[in-house]
Design an enzyme around this catalytic site. Structure first.
Site, mmCIF file in Angstrom:
data_model
loop_
_atom_site.group_PDB
_atom_site.id
_atom_site.type_symbol
_atom_site.label_atom_id
_atom_site.label_comp_id
_atom_site.label_asym_id
_atom_site.label_seq_id
_atom_site.Cartn_x
_atom_site.Cartn_y
_atom_site.Cartn_z
ATOM 1 N N ASN A 1 0.935 -1.092 -0.044
ATOM 2 C CA ASN A 1 -0.060 -0.246 0.045
ATOM 3 C C ASN A 1 1.112 1.226 0.066
ATOM 4 O O ASN A 1 1.485 1.693 1.019
ATOM 5 C CB ASN A 1 -0.988 -0.109 1.415
ATOM 6 N N TRP A 2 0.889 1.807 -1.132
ATOM 7 C CA TRP A 2 1.827 3.076 -1.200
ATOM 8 C C TRP A 2 1.355 4.266 -0.455
ATOM 9 O O TRP A 2 2.200 5.233 -0.321
ATOM 10 C CB TRP A 2 2.119 3.481 -2.745
ATOM 11 N N LYS A 3 0.193 4.386 -0.283
ATOM 12 C CA LYS A 3 -0.369 5.620 0.570
ATOM 13 C C LYS A 3 -0.231 6.510 -0.503
ATOM 14 O O LYS A 3 -0.303 6.746 -1.622
ATOM 15 C CB LYS A 3 0.050 5.469 2.132
ATOM 16 N N HIS B 1 -9.448 1.642 5.102
ATOM 17 C CA HIS B 1 -8.135 1.784 5.668
ATOM 18 C C HIS B 1 -8.177 2.830 6.876
ATOM 19 O O HIS B 1 -8.954 3.622 7.191
ATOM 20 C CB HIS B 1 -7.149 2.497 4.649
ATOM 21 N N GLU C 1 -6.263 4.660 8.168
ATOM 22 C CA GLU C 1 -5.948 6.221 7.958
ATOM 23 C C GLU C 1 -7.306 7.165 7.355
ATOM 24 O O GLU C 1 -7.543 7.988 7.813
ATOM 25 C CB GLU C 1 -4.790 6.386 6.937
ATOM 26 N N GLU D 1 -5.528 -5.028 10.392
ATOM 27 C CA GLU D 1 -4.252 -3.997 10.565
ATOM 28 C C GLU D 1 -4.707 -3.303 11.936
ATOM 29 O O GLU D 1 -5.177 -2.278 12.085
ATOM 30 C CB GLU D 1 -4.369 -3.091 9.431
ATOM 31 N N GLY E 1 2.950 1.700 10.794
ATOM 32 C CA GLY E 1 4.044 2.526 10.699
ATOM 33 C C GLY E 1 4.934 2.937 11.968
ATOM 34 O O GLY E 1 5.373 3.938 12.048
ATOM 35 N N SER F 1 3.570 -2.925 10.128
ATOM 36 C CA SER F 1 5.246 -3.100 10.267
ATOM 37 C C SER F 1 5.555 -4.487 9.588
ATOM 38 O O SER F 1 6.453 -5.077 10.269
ATOM 39 C CB SER F 1 5.372 -2.748 11.624
ATOM 40 N N GLY G 1 2.877 -1.452 4.157
ATOM 41 C CA GLY G 1 3.126 0.136 3.852
ATOM 42 C C GLY G 1 4.407 0.412 3.732
ATOM 43 O O GLY G 1 5.135 -0.011 2.391
ATOM 44 N N GLY G 2 5.390 0.895 4.492
ATOM 45 C CA GLY G 2 6.693 1.179 4.501
ATOM 46 C C GLY G 2 7.608 0.412 3.663
ATOM 47 O O GLY G 2 8.173 0.751 2.631
HETATM 48 P P1 13P Z 1 3.167 -0.185 7.472
HETATM 49 O O1 13P Z 1 3.637 -1.521 6.832
HETATM 50 O O2 13P Z 1 4.257 1.091 7.024
HETATM 51 O O3 13P Z 1 3.095 -0.479 9.062
HETATM 52 O O4 13P Z 1 1.760 0.032 7.181
HETATM 53 C C1 13P Z 1 0.622 -0.809 7.208
HETATM 54 C C2 13P Z 1 -0.505 -0.239 6.346
HETATM 55 O O5 13P Z 1 -1.067 0.578 6.785
HETATM 56 C C3 13P Z 1 -0.749 -0.944 5.115
HETATM 57 O O6 13P Z 1 -1.904 -0.843 4.764
#
Ligand code: 13P
Length: 251
Positions: free
Chosen positions: A10-12, A94, A96, A166, A172, A212, A233-234
């Protein structure tokens, strides 16, 4: 029937189109299409077209959609618009978006239905906050989110979904859920789907863990019986680390 694992980055709100193209080509060069899992990325709207054009084996997902087809909703993007670009998956709910843009369970249910009607697979995200986790409310939160977000969907529709558990405290933060917590919560997701629908639906739905996830811990999660993949994510932003994740899960 065995569930096919699915690993999605997920590039956000990251990557310009040139960076997206570079990533797609960098990863595609190492894929054959014979891998045992599905791999893909969820891209910002502006990159979706670029990603689809450069995808050979990778899934391309959107990160959000609107449940309505068209109209006076400034700034929103509808499912027919995404369909035209050729995406096959779309993240909804999500944390966020739930936190910053007030995306509710009711909205998730409408979005899921609209996506499924266009044969686009929703990746429905759920998960508790740190305060809820500390207060022992995880089970309640998961059940409430699933009840609300799956409202109105048939078992046949839910069987096609991907559900990403999640925990917000793990996103993150580098503080990933330990293997047992992740497995227990993903099992709870499956058990809840079983209670809401039936065994066959619960056995079919793919459940991801997210929070993470890194090349160094992905294998532990993938070894858990109720975890069918990860939402990342990251660690999905760089070609090298995404390839390490692919390498760790290919067999
Ligand atoms: P991280 O892998 O950066 O913790 O993010 C997870 C995420 O929100 C994937 O949707």
């Amino acid at each position: 029937m065995a569930r096919k694992p699915i690993i999605v980055g997920n590039w956000k709100m990251n990557k310009l189109r040139s960076e997206a193209e570079e990533f797609m080509n960098g990863v595609e060069a190492h894929l054959t299409g014979e891998e045992k899992a599905d791999y893909g990325i969820a891209a910002p709207y502006t990159c979706v077209d670029t990603c689809v054009k450069n995808a050979k084996h990778l899934i391309v997902a959107a990160e959000n959609c609107n449940e309505k087809d068209s109209g006076a909703y400034t700034g929103e993007v509808s499912v027919p618009m995404l369909e035209e670009l050729g995406i096959t998956y779309c993240i909804i709910g999500h944390s966020e978006r739930r936190t910053y843009y007030n995306e509710t369970n009711e909205a998730c249910a409408l979005k899921a239905k609209r996506l499924l009607d266009s044969n686009i697979i929703p990746i429905l995200c759920i998960g508790e906050t740190e305060a809820q986790y500390d207060a022992g409310e995880t089970e309640n939160v998961i059940k409430t989110q699933l009840n609300g977000s799956l409202a109105g969907l048939t078992g046949e529709e839910v069987a096609r979904l991907v559900i990403a558990y999640e925990p917000i405290w793990a996103i993150g933060t580098g503080k990933s859920a330990d293997e047992k917590t992740a497995q227990d919560c993903c099992k709870l997701v499956r058990d809840t789907v079983c209670a809401m629908y039936d065994e066959a639906t619960a056995e079919a739905v793919r459940v991801q863990y997210g929070g993470s996830v890194k090349p160094t811990n992905i294998k532990e999660y993938m070894a858990c019986p109720d975890i069918d993949g990860a939402l990342i994510g990251g660690a999905s932003l760089k070609v090298d680390s995404f390839l390490e994740i692919i390498d760790a899960t290919k067999e």
